[in-house]
Design an enzyme around this catalytic site. Structure first.
Site, PDB file in Angstrom:
ATOM      1  CB  SER A  99      -0.927   0.004   1.226  1.00 15.24           C
ATOM      2  OG  SER A  99      -1.848  -1.064   1.163  1.00 15.24           O
ATOM      3  CD  GLU A 100       0.093   4.026   2.033  1.00 17.06           C
ATOM      4  OE1 GLU A 100      -0.878   4.722   1.725  1.00 17.06           O
ATOM      5  OE2 GLU A 100       0.018   3.041   2.794  1.00 17.06           O
ATOM      6  CB  THR A 101       7.347   2.026  -0.603  1.00 11.29           C
ATOM      7  OG1 THR A 101       6.833   0.733  -0.967  1.00 11.29           O
ATOM      8  CG2 THR A 101       8.850   1.933  -0.424  1.00 11.29           C
TER       9      THR A 101
END
Length: 279
Positions: free
Chosen positions: A44-46
């Site tokens: 979903s996020e980095t």
């Protein structure tokens, strides 16, 4: 080689919650590769951790597989958890595109971090103009509360259903939701201090999110504004069961009526992987 840590956030159990990849030496990663790396991790996020420039403990850049976000909840909590393993102190201040976000860390007697509580940017809000088409895409006839859009960095809109079972049964038309302009769609139900939510964000590069910290704070604001929860008390929000990543988020809003003084979101995290990326 670029080192990274993967933490599962808003859970205390490995392989649950929402994973985030944290590149702890982000200053060594070429900026033009950051978005591609986020597509590579396909989480979903980095997050890329950079040296601070505005008085915080670190600066962060946050990417979904599709776009960069000025602020997001589970990446901030996960990054604070990762950095808190080596940085001293019980409060870490992370510089984001929406300003400095402090995260208060709770530790047990051995110094192990057991939870974190972030003070989020206070969102702005407005009514969503195209609710009819949205509800049709979700396969529901109405929203119990007005459909409002909140912005605290990302944009989220909120649809309240009658029961938690109705939330669990949703099968939205992702092709329609993907046409919304970079916005997350949160569908929720519950009562008192316990609520259930699902967040669909195909236009953000995430069809369904296991745990959305940036949406949990505005959800609590939404509920408090319409008198569904009290100000000044912790609210438990469950998310992610339908995609086998159960998560627990705690949200709290301080204020009165339409005046919002403070928004907090809390939860646990656990480190599950460490590695290096070779470019």
């Amino acid at each position: 080689m670029h080192p990274y840590v993967v933490a599962d956030v808003f859970t205390d159990r490995p392989l649950k919650g929402n994973p985030v990849a944290v590149f702890t030496a982000g200053q060594d990663v070429p900026a033009e590769h950051m978005q591609a790396i986020a597509r590579e991790t396909n989480l979903s996020e980095t997050v890329f951790v950079l040296p601070p420039t505005d008085g915080g403990d670190a600066k962060v850049r946050i990417f979904t597989p599709a776009i960069e976000l000025p602020f997001a909840g589970h990446p901030i909590l996960g990054t604070a958890y990762v950095l808190g393993q080596t940085l001293p102190g019980d409060v870490l201040s992370l510089e984001t595109g929406k300003g400095i976000v402090p995260v208060a860390l709770t530790r047990d007697g051995t110094g192990r971090i057991t939870s974190g509580r972030m003070t989020q940017p206070v969102p702005t809000w407005q009514e969503f103009a195209d609710a009819g088409e949205l509800l049709a895409a979700l396969g529901v006839r109405y929203s119990v509360l007005p459909v409002d859009v909140y912005t605290n960095g990302p944009r989220h809109l909120y649809v309240m259903l009658d029961t938690m079972d109705a939330v669990a049964a949703l099968r939205p038309d992702m092709s329609v939701l993907s046409q919304l302009p970079e916005i997350g769609v949160s569908c929720f139900a519950g009562s008192g201090l316990r609520w259930k939510t699902r967040m669909f964000g195909p236009s953000l590069g995430v069809n369904e999110d296991p745990a959305t910290g940036s949406a949990a704070g505005p959800l609590a604001v939404h509920l408090a504004r319409y008198g569904r929860i009290p100000f000044g008390e912790d609210v438990e929000i469950s998310q992610g069961e339908e995609i086998m990543r159960p998560s627990t988020l705690i949200a709290r809003v301080e204020g009165e009526g339409e005046r919002i003084d403070k928004v907090e979101v809390a939860g646990s995290a656990v480190i599950v992987a460490r590695g290096t990326l070779e470019l």
